[in-house]
Design a protein around this motif. Structure first.
Motif, PDB file in Angstrom:
ATOM      1  N   HIS A 200       0.837  -1.197   0.000  1.00 56.22           N
ATOM      2  CA  HIS A 200       0.000   0.000   0.000  1.00 56.22           C
ATOM      3  C   HIS A 200       0.874   1.250   0.000  1.00 56.22           C
ATOM      4  O   HIS A 200       0.660   2.183  -0.797  1.00 56.22           O
ATOM      5  CB  HIS A 200      -0.921  -0.003   1.212  1.00 56.22           C
ATOM      6  CG  HIS A 200      -1.780   1.228   1.300  1.00 56.22           C
ATOM      7  ND1 HIS A 200      -2.761   1.531   0.365  1.00 56.22           N
ATOM      8  CD2 HIS A 200      -1.782   2.257   2.213  1.00 56.22           C
ATOM      9  CE1 HIS A 200      -3.326   2.686   0.699  1.00 56.22           C
ATOM     10  NE2 HIS A 200      -2.743   3.152   1.810  1.00 56.22           N
ATOM     11  N   HIS A 201       1.848   1.213   0.915  1.00 53.88           N
ATOM     12  CA  HIS A 201       2.760   2.365   0.954  1.00 53.88           C
ATOM     13  C   HIS A 201       3.580   2.461  -0.335  1.00 53.88           C
ATOM     14  O   HIS A 201       3.860   3.579  -0.821  1.00 53.88           O
ATOM     15  CB  HIS A 201       3.704   2.245   2.163  1.00 53.88           C
ATOM     16  CG  HIS A 201       2.984   2.373   3.464  1.00 53.88           C
ATOM     17  ND1 HIS A 201       3.565   2.074   4.672  1.00 53.88           N
ATOM     18  CD2 HIS A 201       1.695   2.747   3.744  1.00 53.88           C
ATOM     19  CE1 HIS A 201       2.691   2.273   5.637  1.00 53.88           C
ATOM     20  NE2 HIS A 201       1.541   2.676   5.091  1.00 53.88           N
TER      21      HIS A 201
ATOM     22  N   HIS B 201       2.607   1.539  -3.265  1.00 52.60           N
ATOM     23  CA  HIS B 201       1.745   2.073  -4.319  1.00 52.60           C
ATOM     24  C   HIS B 201       1.608   3.589  -4.213  1.00 52.60           C
ATOM     25  O   HIS B 201       1.706   4.321  -5.209  1.00 52.60           O
ATOM     26  CB  HIS B 201       0.363   1.416  -4.244  1.00 52.60           C
ATOM     27  CG  HIS B 201      -0.617   1.991  -5.221  1.00 52.60           C
ATOM     28  ND1 HIS B 201      -0.528   1.780  -6.577  1.00 52.60           N
ATOM     29  CD2 HIS B 201      -1.719   2.799  -5.024  1.00 52.60           C
ATOM     30  CE1 HIS B 201      -1.500   2.418  -7.191  1.00 52.60           C
ATOM     31  NE2 HIS B 201      -2.249   3.048  -6.261  1.00 52.60           N
ATOM     32  N   ARG B 202       1.393   4.078  -2.983  1.00 58.18           N
ATOM     33  CA  ARG B 202       1.279   5.528  -2.789  1.00 58.18           C
ATOM     34  C   ARG B 202       2.593   6.234  -3.151  1.00 58.18           C
ATOM     35  O   ARG B 202       2.588   7.314  -3.750  1.00 58.18           O
ATOM     36  CB  ARG B 202       0.909   5.827  -1.333  1.00 58.18           C
ATOM     37  CG  ARG B 202      -0.473   5.328  -0.943  1.00 58.18           C
ATOM     38  CD  ARG B 202      -0.818   5.694   0.494  1.00 58.18           C
ATOM     39  NE  ARG B 202      -0.886   7.147   0.637  1.00 58.18           N
ATOM     40  CZ  ARG B 202      -0.977   7.757   1.832  1.00 58.18           C
ATOM     41  NH1 ARG B 202      -0.977   7.023   2.956  1.00 58.18           N
ATOM     42  NH2 ARG B 202      -1.033   9.075   1.878  1.00 58.18           N
TER      43      ARG B 202
END
Length: 914
Positions: free
Chosen positions: A617-618, A620-621
């Motif tokens: 998730h991190h 991707h961000r």
């Protein structure tokens, strides 16, 4: 009670009458225009003083009127008629006195002014007389040649015309002198003075006429001599053509016919000798009327014509001897030719056998054995062709012996050359194929080394990257790469080992030196591979025993995202057109600051990368943030480049506009000063000054469309308000240029008119024959022998044909110039945003430059065929347009070299830095 008014009236009446009587007596004394100028001037001053006394007399008359009013008021009725009668008499006497004062002064003043105007006109006439006397006093100077004598005659005719033009002024002066003499009777304007003035003018006119007559005689004598020279040169040219027609390879006559023609030519030589002797006799008088240099030129010209005649006689003698020698050499030539044909046939059989072997491969060789087999085939063919070199030398030697003979060795020489070229072509082809096969073999043997270099770089990078891995996913990523690198290492080791076993093959193909160097390189590469292979094995073992670690994302992402959003907003705010140059420079400075901030943000993002490892998730961000940052970075680079180019173009435009405005202002002031000058316009110095001032005009005119094109580029990259300002600047510049062009045109027209007036006497066509005849031939255009009487009967038809040819050529050249000038204007207006645009522009400019010689040839033909009368203004305008086009083309070439896309000029660099 009436006693006192009566006394006052009588007293005032007596005073007024006495004053008027005294004034009339003084006027009668001065009422005379006869006598010298000083007496007339004194009488003029005296009458002027008398006129100034009019107020005094008016006062006295007014006193009589007041006294009469007082007396009429108190006298008896029977006395009033008498008083009124006396009053009317006083008024009439006063009016008569005032009229007499005015008429007497005006008459004397008119005679004075008339005399003054006459003296001014007479002084001007004497100034002209003195100037003309100085001009006509020196004897006639001897001139260099016919052209100079015609110029001198034209100048003398202009002087005579000037003298004739002064006759009107002289007649006017004589009329004025007679009129003045009738009025003043002064000896300075009497009949003797008039006769003296007329005699002085007649003396000057006689001198001018005598000078013109003498120069006409000298010029006619020289023209007659030049006509005789031209006729002799025409005869000489015809003889030269006949001699040349019997010489050279282009002559199709047989040897016997050539000898007969040369004998006919020899019979004309006595006539030429007689004509040249008469020319030398005529030259005596011409030399006496020419300057030392002109006499030397005529003498040298006669000597040159005699030398040409002697050389022509020697040429005829030599050619006759050569032709006789040709008849004797043909038998030897036939024998040599048969021997060469036999040798050539045997040589071609050998080449045919070698050509039957197909050297060109049907398909490209892939394996090492195929490459080696082809290299050996090409080597054998090359050796066989080298063995034929002695035969080639013999063929060349025999061909050289055959060329010595005067007969044409073609087509045998062509066959020999073709055979030799075929041999050289086969030899070059075999060498090329052999070399190409050697290069292919060398590449084939070098391929494992090149692959090893690539592998070493990749393996070293893997070793360096995997020195400290932060987390297990990275280890899982690099382990397969290490295993693949180890497998590739084993394969390369096998190929290099096989290469070390082919030492003899390498030595036979490349030579011992190159083969030894290649093998040493292979050995070194193998050792390096072994060392790196061991390091990979060790690193693989180490990674397999390591564990990955990761770190939380934290709160570091939000400040980076806010900062990126702020940068995007500020970049969008700067994506607009500016009004002027300071605004564009400020915008460029702001964009460069934003670019620096973006680079700093990128460094912070890269430093944050270890914190996102292991968290998709991190990750991707972070990837999304990095993608946005890259987009912003590219957008900033485009904006900075565009803004920098806009600032550079605006700086150049402003500088060029300022320079051209200053030049226009300076030139306008100087030309206005020349136009308002009241000095003589036929002065040579003033014409030269104006022409010097206008030397830079074509270059500046060529610069104007470049500035307009640059201005349009600036308008495209400016705001609407800024574009309006630039448009106004261009409009003012064009208007200033138009005014300057009109001023220049008026001055040039005045200069041309004055020059044509000086040259219109010499209206005939000047035909000049050139006697500079080189050793290799004559520079005379071939034409038939034209005699004098034939030329006189056909001169009118020739002039009509010449005018028709001139008009047709004029239209052709105008169309050619219009087409090329339109192309040049379109090329100048092109944008040079990319290197491709610049190359296209350079190619088109080079095409136009290559066409300049063609245009120059057309223009020179136009000048040569121009008629003697008419079309001078149109031709001068065309000459100016041709000069302007060449100047524009030259300046466009300079601009092309200075404005390369990657190399801004010094001025552009300064503008960009500010």
């Amino acid at each position: 009670m009436t006693q006192q008014p009566q006394e006052g009236f009588a007293r005032s009446m007596g005073d007024a009458q006495e004053w008027m009587k005294a004034v009339q007596e003084r006027l009668q004394i001065n009422d005379n225009t006869q006598g010298p100028r000083a007496a007339l001037e004194a009488r003029l001053r005296e009458t002027e003083k008398i006129c100034q006394l009019e107020p005094e007399g008016r006062v006295k008359v007014d006193m009589v009127l007041r006294a009469a009013e007082a007396l009429l008021a108190c006298c008896h009725e029977d006395q009033k008629p008498e008083i009124l009668t006396r009053l009317r008499d006083v008024k009439a006497q006063w009016e008569e006195t005032v009229t007499y004062m005015t008429h007497c002064h005006s008459r004397i003043e008119w005679v004075w002014l008339h005399w003054s105007e006459y003296l001014l006109a007479r002084d001007e006439f004497y100034r002209w007389f003195q100037k003309m006397t100085v001009v006509l006093e020196p004897p006639v100077e001897l001139q260099l040649g016919l052209k100079e004598k015609r110029w001198q005659l034209s100048h003398a005719q202009v002087l005579l015309q000037n003298v004739d033009n002064q006759a009107t002024l002289l007649d006017r002066l004589l009329e004025e002198a007679a009129s003045l003499f009738n009025r003043i009777g002064d000896p300075s304007v009497d009949e003797a003075a008039q006769k003296k003035l007329k005699a002085e003018y007649d003396a000057v006119k006689t001198k001018a006429q005598n000078r013109v007559d003498l120069l006409e005689q000298v010029t006619q004598e020289h023209e007659h001599f030049q006509l005789s020279v031209d006729e002799f040169q025409l005869w000489l040219k015809a003889v030269v053509e006949r001699v040349h027609g019997c010489m050279g390879r282009k002559c199709r006559l047989s040897t016997k016919d050539r000898l007969s023609a040369l004998q006919d030519i020899a019979s004309d030589f006595p006539r030429g000798e007689e004509s040249l002797r008469r020319l030398e006799e005529q030259a005596g008088g011409v030399i006496q009327s020419s300057s030392p240099l002109g006499a030397e030129k005529i003498t040298r010209e006669l000597e040159e014509m005699r030398n040409v005649l002697e050389k022509l006689r020697a040429l005829w003698e030599g050619e006759e001897g050569r032709l006789r020698g040709l008849l004797w050499s043909r038998e030897a030539y036939e024998q040599q030719r048969r021997q060469l044909e036999a040798e050539l046939a045997e040589f071609r059989k050998g080449l045919q056998r070698l050509a039957e072997e197909d050297l060109e491969p049907a398909a490209k060789a892939g394996t090492q054995d195929e490459l080696v087999a082809r290299w050996r085939l090409y080597s054998a063919t090359r050796a066989a062709l080298a063995a034929e070199e002695p035969r080639v030398d013999r063929l060349q030697a025999r061909l050289k012996e055959l060329i010595v003979f005067p007969e044409d060795p073609q087509p045998l020489a062509g066959s020999v050359v073709s055979a030799i070229q075929e041999h050289q072509s086969m030899k070059a082809k075999s060498s090329r194929l052999r070399n190409a096969a050697g290069v292919d073999l060398w590449r084939h043997f070098q391929r494992p080394l090149q692959e090893l270099q690539l592998w070493r770089a990749l393996a070293q990078r893997i070793v360096d990257v995997t020195a400290s891995l932060p987390d297990p996913p990275s280890i899982h990523t690099f382990l397969p790469q290490i295993e693949a690198a180890l497998a590739e290492s084993s394969r390369l080791k096998e190929e290099l080992t096989m290469l070390q076993l082919k030492k003899d093959l390498l030595g036979g193909i490349f030579g011992q030196e190159r083969a030894t160097a290649l093998l040493e390189q292979v050995a070194t590469s193998v050792r390096d591979r072994d060392l790196l292979h061991n390091r990979l094995l060790q690193r693989k073992s180490k990674l397999q025993s390591s564990l990955a670690q990761h770190k939380d994302f934290g709160d570091a992402f939000d400040p980076l995202q806010r900062r990126l959003s702020d940068l995007q907003i500020r970049v969008r705010a700067e994506n607009g057109l500016q009004r002027d140059l300071p605004g564009k420079q400020a915008q460029l400075s702001r964009l460069q600051g934003l670019q620096e901030e973006g680079l700093d943000l990128g460094v912070q993002m890269e430093a944050m990368r270890p914190l996102v490892q292991g968290n998709s998730h991190h990750q991707h961000r972070m990837d999304q943030l990095s993608s946005d940052h890259q987009t912003l970075h590219r957008s900033l680079e485009d904006l900075v480049d565009t803004c920098r180019q806009s600032v550079r173009e605006h700086c150049t435009f402003s500088h060029e506009v300022l320079e051209l405005r200053q030049w226009i202002s300076m030139l306008t002031q100087k030309l206005e000063a020349h136009r308002v000058d009241t000095g003589p316009w036929d002065a040579q110095s003033r014409e030269v000054d104006v022409e010097k001032l206008l030397d830079e005009f074509p270059a500046k005119e060529a610069q104007l469309p470049l500035i307009e094109a640059r201005g349009r580029l600036v308008m495209e990259k400016s705001s609407p308000e800024g574009a309006a300002v630039v448009q106004k600047e261009l409009q003012e510049l064009v208007e200033s240029w138009g005014a300057l062009r009109l001023l220049r045109g008026s001055l040039l027209s005045l200069i041309r008119n004055r020059q044509l007036q000086r040259m219109e006497v010499d209206s005939g066509k000047k035909l000049i024959f050139t006697n500079n005849i080189p050793k290799t031939g004559f520079l005379i255009t071939p034409m038939d022998l034209i005699f004098r009487h034939h030329r006189q009967t056909n001169v009118l038809q020739e002039e009509e044909d010449s005018c028709e040819d001139f008009s047709q050529l004029l239209r052709s050249f105008e169309h050619w110039l219009q087409v090329d000038n339109s192309k040049l204007v379109r090329i100048i207006a092109m944008r040079n945003a990319t290197a491709k645009d610049l190359r296209t522009r350079e190619t088109k400019l080079q095409e136009l430059e290559a066409r300049v010689p063609e245009g120059q040839h057309l223009f020179e033909n136009l000048l040569r065929l121009r008629p003697a009368r008419g079309s001078s203004d149109k031709l001068e305008d065309l000459r100016y347009r041709w000069m302007l086009y060449k100047s524009k083309l030259k300046d466009s070439g300079h601009l092309r070299t200075q404005n390369s896309p990657g190399e801004p000029t010094g001025f552009q660099k300064i503008c960009t830095e500010h």
